[in-house]
Write an enzyme that holds these catalytic residues in place. Structure first.
Site, mmCIF file in Angstrom:
data_model
loop_
_atom_site.group_PDB
_atom_site.id
_atom_site.type_symbol
_atom_site.label_atom_id
_atom_site.label_comp_id
_atom_site.label_asym_id
_atom_site.label_seq_id
_atom_site.Cartn_x
_atom_site.Cartn_y
_atom_site.Cartn_z
ATOM 1 N N THR A 32 -6.741 -9.936 -12.198
ATOM 2 C CA THR A 32 -5.579 -10.211 -11.353
ATOM 3 C C THR A 32 -5.927 -11.165 -10.217
ATOM 4 O OG1 THR A 32 -5.821 -8.493 -9.638
ATOM 5 C CG2 THR A 32 -4.940 -7.796 -11.774
ATOM 6 N N ASP A 53 -0.484 -9.696 -5.702
ATOM 7 C CA ASP A 53 -0.798 -10.075 -4.332
ATOM 8 C C ASP A 53 -1.112 -8.777 -3.606
ATOM 9 O OD1 ASP A 53 -0.873 -10.739 -1.664
ATOM 10 O OD2 ASP A 53 0.904 -12.016 -1.713
ATOM 11 N N ASN A 80 -11.787 -5.939 -5.501
ATOM 12 C CA ASN A 80 -12.696 -7.030 -5.145
ATOM 13 C C ASN A 80 -12.051 -8.084 -4.248
ATOM 14 O OD1 ASN A 80 -15.056 -8.969 -5.618
ATOM 15 N ND2 ASN A 80 -13.337 -10.120 -6.492
ATOM 16 N N TYR A 149 -15.255 -10.104 9.568
ATOM 17 C CA TYR A 149 -15.609 -9.837 8.177
ATOM 18 C C TYR A 149 -16.575 -8.660 8.072
ATOM 19 C CZ TYR A 149 -17.450 -10.525 3.469
ATOM 20 O OH TYR A 149 -17.839 -10.341 2.172
ATOM 21 N N LYS A 153 -15.941 -4.931 6.214
ATOM 22 C CA LYS A 153 -16.758 -4.354 5.145
ATOM 23 C C LYS A 153 -17.341 -3.008 5.566
ATOM 24 C CE LYS A 153 -15.979 -7.412 2.037
ATOM 25 N NZ LYS A 153 -15.159 -7.029 0.858
ATOM 26 N N SER A 184 -20.681 -18.719 -5.075
ATOM 27 C CA SER A 184 -19.261 -18.740 -5.438
ATOM 28 C C SER A 184 -18.542 -19.716 -4.526
ATOM 29 C CB SER A 184 -18.649 -17.340 -5.296
ATOM 30 O OG SER A 184 -18.546 -16.990 -3.932
#
Length: 283
Positions: A32, A53, A80, A149, A153, A184
């Protein structure tokens, strides 16, 4: 036994790599993302794709309705989807912080809540279902210019701890994945989300702020290499509570544990230029 695996945030990186690894092992994968076009490479390989979304409850509800009618259960949910908001904490607006926590913290809970009946059904039929929350090693320690960030996490790690206990009575196991540096497009997106407003006291060390956006890509582990042992762990009879992998995924948390806090802080401050800030002249 073939598993039905749903993964969010699959345009690239960890999400795409995990989707491909499960698919290549013969499992039924639902990849997705926010847009169908972002999932085209996976669709071309025969992977089922679905728009979700994760920040939109209506989108989640629509997807769950589709899943209820077409598959009836989800054996493994991998939360994820996420992004990295780069910038000094005092340079972030309320909206910056809300966006960071909305996607990285609130969305995984919303998706898990919506899919709970399908996960519970899978657990009743097969003995176990799994919720995987993708955290990060920086949820174990904070770095300059990524406080939003890192804290997001850390929050998902704590929520996973609570969910692990709360969902266990229903046969649902919660696993936290803590990647290190992964190769990535994540770094590119981090640079796009970078905040360094006019007049910021951190402009003299702007190179350090930008370096933080790119830090995870230096000598990073390919996502495909990371995905293989993660999938091995998730398919084990009793998956581990925490799965860690990727560059520095063990070294940096160990340094945080062993070094005095002042020494660890000083090391990170040097890496990102904060030791030069007092000597720098404002632009």
């Amino acid at each position: 036994m073939q598993k039905i695996v749903l993964t969010t945030g699959c345009p690239s990186g960890i999400g795409a790599a995990l989707a491909l690894e499960f698919h290549n092992r013969g499992h039924s994968v639902i990849a997705t993302a926010r847009r169908h076009s972002a999932l085209a490479p996976l669709a071309e390989k025969g992977i089922r794709t679905l728009v979700i979304d994760v920040d939109d409850d209506a989108s989640i509800t629509t997807a769950v309705t589709t899943l209820e009618s077409e598959v009836g259960q989800v054996d493994i949910l991998i939360n994820n989807a996420g992004f990295s908001q780069v910038g000094a904490v005092i340079d972030l607006s309320r909206d910056d912080l809300r966006r960071q926590y909305e996607t990285n913290v609130i969305a995984p809970v919303a998706v898990t809540r919506a899919l709970f009946p399908l996960l519970r059904g899978a657990a009743a039929r097969n003995g176990m279902a799994i919720v995987v929350n993708v955290g990060s090693i920086v949820g174990l320690f904070a770095t300059p210019f990524a406080g939003a960030y890192c804290s997001s996490k850390a929050a998902i790690h704590s929520l996973s701890d609570a969910l692990r206990m709360e969902l266990a009575p229903f046969g649902i196991r919660v696993v936290t994945v803590q990647p290190g540096g992964m190769r990535s497009s994540f770094g590119t997106h981090a640079e796009e989300a970078l905040r360094l407003p006019p007049g910021s006291v951190y402009r003299p060390v702007a190179d350090g702020v930008r370096a933080r956006a790119r830090a995870g890509q230096i000598d990073a582990t390919p996502a495909e290499e990371f995905a293989r042992p993660v999938v091995d762990a998730l398919l084990a009879g009793t998956p581990p509570i925490v799965v860690r992998g990727g560059r520095n995924s063990f070294k940096l948390p160990l340094l945080k544990k062993l070094l005095p806090t002042a020494m660890f802080d000083a090391k990170l401050s040097r890496i990102f230029g904060l030791d030069r800030l007092g000597k720098a002249q404002p632009e």
